[in-house]
Write a protein that holds these residues in place. Sequence first.
Motif, mmCIF file in Angstrom:
data_model
loop_
_atom_site.group_PDB
_atom_site.id
_atom_site.type_symbol
_atom_site.label_atom_id
_atom_site.label_comp_id
_atom_site.label_asym_id
_atom_site.label_seq_id
_atom_site.Cartn_x
_atom_site.Cartn_y
_atom_site.Cartn_z
ATOM 1 N N ARG A 1 43.961 -2.146 -16.099
ATOM 2 C CA ARG A 1 43.242 -3.413 -15.891
ATOM 3 C C ARG A 1 43.247 -3.780 -14.410
ATOM 4 N NH1 ARG A 1 42.105 -8.034 -18.833
ATOM 5 N NH2 ARG A 1 43.214 -7.202 -20.662
ATOM 6 N N GLN A 2 44.422 -3.687 -13.777
ATOM 7 C CA GLN A 2 44.540 -4.042 -12.365
ATOM 8 C C GLN A 2 43.665 -3.126 -11.505
ATOM 9 O OE1 GLN A 2 48.510 -3.636 -10.808
ATOM 10 N NE2 GLN A 2 48.089 -4.893 -9.013
ATOM 11 N N TRP A 3 43.648 -1.841 -11.850
ATOM 12 C CA TRP A 3 42.865 -0.871 -11.067
ATOM 13 C C TRP A 3 41.367 -1.151 -11.178
ATOM 14 C CZ3 TRP A 3 39.338 3.006 -12.492
ATOM 15 C CH2 TRP A 3 39.027 3.929 -11.477
ATOM 16 N N ILE A 4 40.874 -1.407 -12.409
ATOM 17 C CA ILE A 4 39.452 -1.683 -12.600
ATOM 18 C C ILE A 4 39.054 -2.965 -11.889
ATOM 19 C CG2 ILE A 4 37.666 -2.255 -14.305
ATOM 20 C CD1 ILE A 4 39.084 -0.412 -16.279
ATOM 21 N N GLU A 5 39.843 -4.033 -12.090
ATOM 22 C CA GLU A 5 39.498 -5.317 -11.478
ATOM 23 C C GLU A 5 39.547 -5.239 -9.950
ATOM 24 O OE1 GLU A 5 40.809 -8.470 -14.964
ATOM 25 O OE2 GLU A 5 42.233 -8.009 -13.361
ATOM 26 N N HIS A 6 40.559 -4.551 -9.419
ATOM 27 C CA HIS A 6 40.671 -4.427 -7.961
ATOM 28 C C HIS A 6 39.457 -3.713 -7.378
ATOM 29 C CE1 HIS A 6 42.270 -3.536 -3.996
ATOM 30 N NE2 HIS A 6 42.072 -2.245 -4.214
ATOM 31 N N ASN A 7 39.038 -2.627 -8.019
ATOM 32 C CA ASN A 7 37.915 -1.855 -7.482
ATOM 33 C C ASN A 7 36.586 -2.574 -7.654
ATOM 34 O OD1 ASN A 7 38.786 0.927 -6.404
ATOM 35 N ND2 ASN A 7 39.967 0.739 -8.296
ATOM 36 N N LEU A 8 36.428 -3.316 -8.737
ATOM 37 C CA LEU A 8 35.213 -4.123 -8.873
ATOM 38 C C LEU A 8 35.193 -5.232 -7.835
ATOM 39 C CD1 LEU A 8 34.889 -4.434 -12.771
ATOM 40 C CD2 LEU A 8 33.437 -3.086 -11.239
ATOM 41 N N ARG B 1 36.387 -5.166 -4.863
ATOM 42 C CA ARG B 1 36.080 -4.681 -3.520
ATOM 43 C C ARG B 1 34.710 -4.013 -3.432
ATOM 44 N NH1 ARG B 1 37.653 0.672 -1.998
ATOM 45 N NH2 ARG B 1 38.263 1.969 -3.772
ATOM 46 N N GLY B 2 33.900 -4.156 -4.509
ATOM 47 C CA GLY B 2 32.508 -3.743 -4.449
ATOM 48 C C GLY B 2 32.203 -2.339 -4.906
ATOM 49 N N CYS B 3 33.153 -1.674 -5.547
ATOM 50 C CA CYS B 3 32.868 -0.324 -6.056
ATOM 51 C C CYS B 3 31.847 -0.406 -7.190
ATOM 52 C CB CYS B 3 34.144 0.336 -6.574
ATOM 53 S SG CYS B 3 35.297 0.816 -5.285
ATOM 54 N N ALA B 4 30.928 0.555 -7.221
ATOM 55 C CA ALA B 4 29.955 0.607 -8.303
ATOM 56 C C ALA B 4 30.654 1.018 -9.600
ATOM 57 C CB ALA B 4 28.852 1.605 -7.971
ATOM 58 N N PRO B 5 30.263 0.434 -10.735
ATOM 59 C CA PRO B 5 30.882 0.806 -12.013
ATOM 60 C C PRO B 5 30.861 2.303 -12.273
ATOM 61 C CG PRO B 5 29.555 -1.152 -12.299
ATOM 62 C CD PRO B 5 29.300 -0.666 -10.900
ATOM 63 N N GLU B 6 29.776 2.979 -11.855
ATOM 64 C CA GLU B 6 29.685 4.420 -12.079
ATOM 65 C C GLU B 6 30.796 5.163 -11.356
ATOM 66 O OE1 GLU B 6 25.891 3.917 -9.875
ATOM 67 O OE2 GLU B 6 26.266 5.975 -9.266
ATOM 68 N N GLN B 7 31.225 4.669 -10.190
ATOM 69 C CA GLN B 7 32.316 5.306 -9.466
ATOM 70 C C GLN B 7 33.619 5.197 -10.246
ATOM 71 O OE1 GLN B 7 31.500 2.956 -5.754
ATOM 72 N NE2 GLN B 7 31.651 4.945 -4.758
ATOM 73 N N LEU B 8 33.831 4.038 -10.857
ATOM 74 C CA LEU B 8 35.039 3.863 -11.656
ATOM 75 C C LEU B 8 35.034 4.785 -12.867
ATOM 76 C CD1 LEU B 8 34.990 1.289 -9.836
ATOM 77 C CD2 LEU B 8 35.996 0.057 -11.755
ATOM 78 N N VAL B 9 33.859 4.905 -13.512
ATOM 79 C CA VAL B 9 33.747 5.790 -14.669
ATOM 80 C C VAL B 9 34.063 7.223 -14.267
ATOM 81 C CG1 VAL B 9 32.147 6.787 -16.336
ATOM 82 C CG2 VAL B 9 32.120 4.320 -15.912
#
Length: 313
Positions: free
Chosen positions: A25-32, A34-42
Amino acid sequence: MKASNKRATISFPMAAHVKIDPQLRQWIEHNLDRGCAPEQLVEGMIAQRFDPPIAQGLVRAFVDSRTRGVPLTADMVSIDMPAGACVDNPPRMTEGNSIRTADRVVSVVARVSRPFIAVLTNVLSAEECEQLIALARPRLAPSTVVDPGTGENRVAEHRNSEGMFFLPGETPLIAALDARFSQLTNLPVDHGEGLQVLRYGPGTRSTPHFDFLVPRNEASEQSLRRSGQRVSSLVAYLNDVEGGGETTFPHPGLSVCPQRGNAVYFEYCNSRGQVDAQSLHAGAPVTAGEKWAVTKWMRERPFVSATAARSRT
């Protein structure tokens, strides 16, 4: 050809209840944040051996909650998982090292058995590619995705590709291509959706996704009732891409480089209406130049658009 009234039994995704680890949860929220695109997280989660539908579902849950302005406080998310037991059928595509259509001979240079994929050459001439680009360019608009809650198309903030649709048989060129693609996919012309042309500029891509339809909303359910499931896709490349832009299939580990006039064809729905989760695919980022492609989706039954259905009532 007379349409059959028989409705195939379709196996759609089953719900999986996935617990959200606090660190994840912390990793997803942190990256969102800071502007990371959802596709990058996937993609990052898939690289860490997350199952692709689970990675997509988890990231989508956080993105959707932010879109609604309501924080995601639940520690568990329900995710639609594609049915795993998809029975193999013989491919719909004609066998052989080449396919003779009414106006050209298309060569088959590679095949994958599961999911069934064929890499084709000589699908389009250089002149046809140029004409398609010229016809599509003035009609391009920001690409959209289907909102899973409403079924409506909306602009995807993390994708800046552009696209447009032709009506089936809209011009003599489109009609000729509709007929050729029908012969290549071995399904009647009227089972095809309108051709979609997409342009990807430097850095743009398409996220990992399935082409089959999932009945998450009324719009998808109505489309499935009208025309049945999508069964296959044919993606033809309209230009030579300087760098990147490959069509990737993670399960067989295949990457198809975009070259003008060539195409990749793949199937994902069998005669029982079961869909194949191994058909997950994506478009790699364009690293140099631009990428133009045209896609043809084929249905189980004659395709009836929402607009055409409304005009009949």
